[in-house]
Design an enzyme around this catalytic site. Structure first.
Site, short mmCIF file in Angstrom:
data_model
loop_
_atom_site.label_atom_id
_atom_site.label_comp_id
_atom_site.label_asym_id
_atom_site.label_seq_id
_atom_site.Cartn_x
_atom_site.Cartn_y
_atom_site.Cartn_z
CE LYS A 102 -4.46 -1.49 1.64
NZ LYS A 102 -5.55 -1.29 2.57
CE LYS A 137 -5.71 -7.85 -1.71
NZ LYS A 137 -5.59 -7.68 -0.32
CE LYS A 189 -13.25 -3.39 0.22
NZ LYS A 189 -13.22 -3.09 1.62
P1 TYM Z 1 -10.64 -5.79 3.76
O1 TYM Z 1 -11.62 -4.69 4.00
O2 TYM Z 1 -9.58 -5.56 2.75
O3 TYM Z 1 -11.41 -7.11 3.33
C1 TYM Z 1 -12.48 -7.65 4.11
C2 TYM Z 1 -12.39 -9.17 4.09
O4 TYM Z 1 -12.45 -9.65 2.75
C3 TYM Z 1 -11.33 -10.50 2.49
N1 TYM Z 1 -10.91 -10.31 1.09
C4 TYM Z 1 -10.77 -11.31 0.21
N2 TYM Z 1 -10.96 -12.63 0.31
C5 TYM Z 1 -10.74 -13.39 -0.80
N3 TYM Z 1 -10.36 -12.87 -1.99
C6 TYM Z 1 -10.17 -11.54 -2.14
N4 TYM Z 1 -9.80 -11.04 -3.32
C7 TYM Z 1 -10.36 -10.69 -1.01
N5 TYM Z 1 -10.26 -9.36 -0.81
C8 TYM Z 1 -10.60 -9.14 0.48
C9 TYM Z 1 -10.25 -10.03 3.46
O5 TYM Z 1 -9.31 -11.05 3.70
C10 TYM Z 1 -11.06 -9.69 4.68
O6 TYM Z 1 -11.31 -10.83 5.45
N6 TYM Z 1 -7.47 -5.50 7.64
C11 TYM Z 1 -8.77 -5.99 7.22
C12 TYM Z 1 -9.92 -5.45 8.04
C13 TYM Z 1 -9.79 -5.63 9.52
C14 TYM Z 1 -9.95 -6.85 10.22
C15 TYM Z 1 -9.79 -6.50 11.60
C16 TYM Z 1 -10.23 -8.15 9.84
C17 TYM Z 1 -9.51 -4.66 10.42
N7 TYM Z 1 -9.51 -5.17 11.69
C18 TYM Z 1 -9.86 -7.49 12.60
C19 TYM Z 1 -10.31 -9.13 10.84
C20 TYM Z 1 -10.14 -8.78 12.21
C21 TYM Z 1 -9.00 -5.57 5.76
O7 TYM Z 1 -8.41 -4.62 5.28
O8 TYM Z 1 -9.99 -6.26 5.14
#
Ligand code: TYM
Length: 336
Positions: free
Chosen positions: A113, A196, A199
């Site tokens: 990032k 992957k 967004k």
């Molecule tokens: P974020 O917002 O990027 O994504 C949310 C969830 O979706 C999953 N994900 C995917 N799974 C499969 N294929 C993909 N292409 C894909 N893109 C996203 C992510 O693995 C995630 O589970 N850091 C985290 C948010 C967060 C969090 C937490 C998660 C903040 N605090 C505590 C668990 C526990 C994030 O940026 O997810």
């Protein structure tokens, strides 16, 4: 020793996409019947990169509506946005004083990032994983359903919990386990099987958003990058064909089958024949979510009320955990 408790989060930085749904949210929904579940829209994480205030607000409401439309039941799960529960940020500071620079330096998400211009990245982007650890451990959560890309952050959460425990009391925090679904652990971009679905990718044709209209979904799948070979009858034969593998993975996950079962059914098919079947499957899943999401978004006051209510419930769990954390660290507090 710790009661089972599920926590997970998603960033409100735009529309949720099929990767979020298959990698995480579908799993969140399924866990509700067996676990105490806490789900958070992590707006404090979102501002680690610049956000326009009006966009942040809309995205938070859209993500909340999308989660409810996908099957998160606010009567059995706690659903809230992170900034309404100050315990997350406070515990993150305590963890900043436990985590080591060397641990954070290893985080691949920061490297990706921050890109080339690392000096210009915010301190928040760098410290992101300590806030994520705080999100989870503020509830002493034991299980964290996520996609594969969050595995490293979960390992860091366990390192922080272990370090805190060895400093202040052996079994203060649980060591949370990731729950990662094998088939949909990493849904890839429709334009490039090596990156992957995300967004932040500029081309909208790289992903399927959960609010895309049916026609657009069909078009995106039709245009998805593939190859000219027919489908084989086993997944091993797709090792060198990441785009094909991705579409099979999607189909498998959408229909709750293994990839090999799907391939046995479609072995010999070319993509001209397979893609419309996949599109139909995606539409069958997404179109009811999209319609329900639009219905929920028509009453923003009710949606905001749900998030306030969830935040109160979340704070009532996190507050005593943070207080006991501060007590063991040695802070003087009004209630001793
Ligand atoms: P974020 O917002 O990027 O994504 C949310 C969830 O979706 C999953 N994900 C995917 N799974 C499969 N294929 C993909 N292409 C894909 N893109 C996203 C992510 O693995 C995630 O589970 N850091 C985290 C948010 C967060 C969090 C937490 C998660 C903040 N605090 C505590 C668990 C526990 C994030 O940026 O997810």
């Amino acid at each position: 020793m710790f009661d089972d408790r599920v926590f997970s989060g998603v960033q409100p930085t735009g529309n949720l996409h099929l990767g979020n749904y298959l990698g995480a949210i579908k799993n969140w929904v399924g866990l509700q019947k067996d676990y105490e579940t806490i789900y958070c829209i992590v707006d404090l994480h979102a501002i680690t990169v610049p956000q326009k205030p009006e966009n942040l607000k809309v995205a938070t409401q859209e993500v909340a509506a999308c989660l409810i439309a996908s099957g998160i039941d606010v009567n059995s799960s706690i659903l809230f946005n992170q900034s309404q529960v100050p315990q997350h940020a406070e515990l993150a500071w305590l963890f900043n004083c436990v985590a080591r620079l060397g641990w954070l330096n290893r985080m691949t998400q920061f490297k990706e990032k921050a890109g080339k211009n690392r000096e210009n990245a915010t301190v928040g982007l760098y410290a992101y994983p300590t806030l994520m650890a705080a999100d989870i451990l503020a509830y002493k959560a034991t299980h964290v359903p996520v996609g594969d890309d969050q595995k490293q952050h979960l390992e860091l959460t366990r390192d922080i919990a272990m370090a805190f425990n060895s400093m202040f009391g052996e079994s203060f925090f649980p060591l949370p386990e990731p729950i990662i679904k094998k088939t949909a652990a990493r849904i890839m971009s429709l334009r490039d099987g090596a990156s992957k679905m995300s967004k932040s990718e500029t081309s909208d044709y790289s992903r399927i958003n959960l609010n895309d209209e049916d026609d657009l979904i069909s078009q995106k799948i039709k245009k998805a990058k593939t190859d000219s070979e027919p489908l084989p009858d086993n997944i091993k034969a797709l090792e060198e064909r990441p785009e094909a593998r991705n579409l099979i993975g999607m189909y498998a996950s959408l229909t709750n089958q293994s990839e090999n079962t799907v391939l046995l059914e479609f072995s010999g098919y070319g993509f001209g024949k397979f893609k419309p079947l996949l599109a139909e499957c995606v539409i069958n899943t997404i179109s009811p979510i999209r319609n329900e999401m639009n219905r929920i978004l028509s009453d923003k006051a009710e949606l905001n009320r749900i998030l306030v209510d969830g935040a109160e419930k979340a704070a009532s769990i996190a507050d005593p955990i943070l207080a006991s954390c501060k007590r063991v660290i040695g802070f003087v507090q009004s209630v001793e």
